[in-house]
Design an enzyme around this catalytic site. Structure first.
Site, PDB file in Angstrom:
ATOM      1  N   LYS A 156       0.870  -1.186   0.000  1.00  0.00           N
ATOM      2  CA  LYS A 156       0.000   0.000   0.000  1.00  0.00           C
ATOM      3  C   LYS A 156       0.909   1.240   0.000  1.00  0.00           C
ATOM      4  O   LYS A 156       1.238   1.797   1.054  1.00  0.00           O
ATOM      5  CB  LYS A 156      -0.930  -0.050   1.220  1.00  0.00           C
ATOM      6  CG  LYS A 156      -2.180   0.774   1.055  1.00  0.00           C
ATOM      7  CD  LYS A 156      -3.225   0.400   2.088  1.00  0.00           C
ATOM      8  CE  LYS A 156      -4.288   1.476   2.230  1.00  0.00           C
ATOM      9  NZ  LYS A 156      -5.064   1.748   1.016  1.00  0.00           N
TER      10      LYS A 156
HETATM   11  N1  PMP Z   1      -7.772  -1.988  -3.318  1.00  0.00           N
HETATM   12  C1  PMP Z   1      -7.186  -0.789  -3.168  1.00  0.00           C
HETATM   13  C2  PMP Z   1      -6.476  -0.201  -4.343  1.00  0.00           C
HETATM   14  C3  PMP Z   1      -7.265  -0.089  -1.956  1.00  0.00           C
HETATM   15  O1  PMP Z   1      -6.708   1.103  -1.806  1.00  0.00           O
HETATM   16  C4  PMP Z   1      -7.991  -0.681  -0.885  1.00  0.00           C
HETATM   17  C5  PMP Z   1      -8.111   0.054   0.419  1.00  0.00           C
HETATM   18  N2  PMP Z   1      -7.026  -0.209   1.256  1.00  0.00           N
HETATM   19  C6  PMP Z   1      -8.571  -1.938  -1.077  1.00  0.00           C
HETATM   20  C7  PMP Z   1      -8.442  -2.566  -2.308  1.00  0.00           C
HETATM   21  C8  PMP Z   1      -9.310  -2.628   0.037  1.00  0.00           C
HETATM   22  O2  PMP Z   1      -8.410  -2.983   1.043  1.00  0.00           O
HETATM   23  P1  PMP Z   1      -8.858  -3.149   2.559  1.00  0.00           P
HETATM   24  O3  PMP Z   1     -10.040  -4.013   2.559  1.00  0.00           O
HETATM   25  O4  PMP Z   1      -7.688  -3.768   3.208  1.00  0.00           O
HETATM   26  O5  PMP Z   1      -9.162  -1.786   3.070  1.00  0.00           O
END
Ligand code: PMP
Length: 301
Positions: free
Chosen positions: A159
């Site tokens: 991330k």
């Molecule tokens: N894809 C992307 C590109 C994101 O930024 C996020 C948010 N973090 C997600 C998927 C979903 O991830 P999570 O469920 O861990 O928040």
């Protein structure tokens, strides 16, 4: 500070920064920070919920473990204890009197105009009260002209701050075209994900979701897959072309900020199953019960 321009903090908001609790309005960032120039930093998005036994951070360990993995994948040293970061996060919530909150940890790098490893690394953890990120109305999705970054062009499962330029481009394009949200394909034309969420779709009583490899594997996505097991819903991970989504019965996006949110249409094709009768709606209810630590009973459905 003008709260109209900045809904994230007021004069009294406290955040955590490198071992200290500070007033958000007193903090600064160096204009020569490597993160600011090159997007070279990592972050998380976490939610805390007001439960019967007080504020609970949902999947705190999973999020901080991902922060650690994200940092390590892109050569940013991570010298923090996950347990300490969780404790500090509860303290941020307490100092701000938050129970329902969105939490944003960010690891950023000190001044360095070089395109190389960071000199010094800092951490900040802030929180604010935030409603459902994509609202609570069903979404009309637009097939983005932007694809997700190729996994050989970056560490796609990390991330990373800089990855979000891709997300912003896709989101702005979708909205400029009159849609609520974008849906990005991977570089080979298979369904990937939203700018900040993962995708599931329903066909003939089963669920499908893009497999890992070209997406950020969401913690909410993993939670939804776990809930499917509990609810006896078959879910398959694979490589799917957008035409399959156009012919699906229903669909939803999920993510920490967005939670579980239903989709009305993709490329203006409206899904035939009404949201209230979809598998997504069942999972949305189950997810709410889980984060609020309510019992998963048939009465909830
Ligand atoms: N894809 C992307 C590109 C994101 O930024 C996020 C948010 N973090 C997600 C998927 C979903 O991830 P999570 O469920 O861990 O928040």
């Amino acid at each position: 500070m003008n709260t109209k321009l900045n809904p994230y903090y007021t004069e009294s908001t406290i955040l955590y920064n490198d071992g200290e609790f500070k007033k958000a309005s007193d903090t600064t960032i160096d204009l020569y920070a490597q993160t600011l120039h090159y997007g070279y930093g990592v972050f998380e998005g976490i939610r805390a919920y007001k439960t019967e036994s007080g504020a609970k951070i949902f999947k705190a360990e999973e999020h901080y473990n991902r922060l650690k993995r994200s940092a390590e994948m892109i050569h940013i040293p991570f010298n923090y204890s996950i347990q300490e970061l969780i404790e500090v996060t509860y303290e941020v919530l307490k100092q701000n009197n938050f129970e329902n909150a969105y939490i944003r940890p960010l690891i950023y790098c000190s001044p360095n105009m070089g395109i190389n490893r960071p000199n010094q690394v800092s951490i900040m953890i802030c929180a604010w009260e935030w409603g459902a990120y994509l609202g609570d109305q069903l979404l009309n999705l637009y097939q983005s002209s932007f694809c997700r970054p190729h996994p050989r062009s970056t560490k796609i499962e990390a991330k990373v701050c800089g990855h979000y330029v891709n997300s912003i481009l896709a989101s702005v394009e979708a909205k400029d075209n009159g849609f609520d949200e974008a849906l990005l394909l991977d570089s080979e034309g298979f369904l990937a994900e939203g700018p900040g969420s993962n995708l599931f779709f329903e066909k003939d009583g089963q669920l499908y979701t893009p497999k890992k490899g070209n997406i950020l594997p969401g913690i909410t996505r993993a939670t939804v897959i776990d809930l499917c097991k509990e609810l006896n819903i078959t879910v398959t991970e694979g490589a799917y072309k957008p035409e399959l989504l156009e012919q699906a019965d229903s669909a939803f996006l999920c993510g920490t900020a967005a939670e579980v949110i239903g989709v009305n249409s993709f490329n203006s094709k409206v899904f035939p199953i009404e949201w209230k009768n979809s598998l997504g709606k069942k999972l949305q209810t189950a997810y709410q019960n889980l984060v609020l630590e309510k019992e998963l009973t048939s009465q909830n459905f």
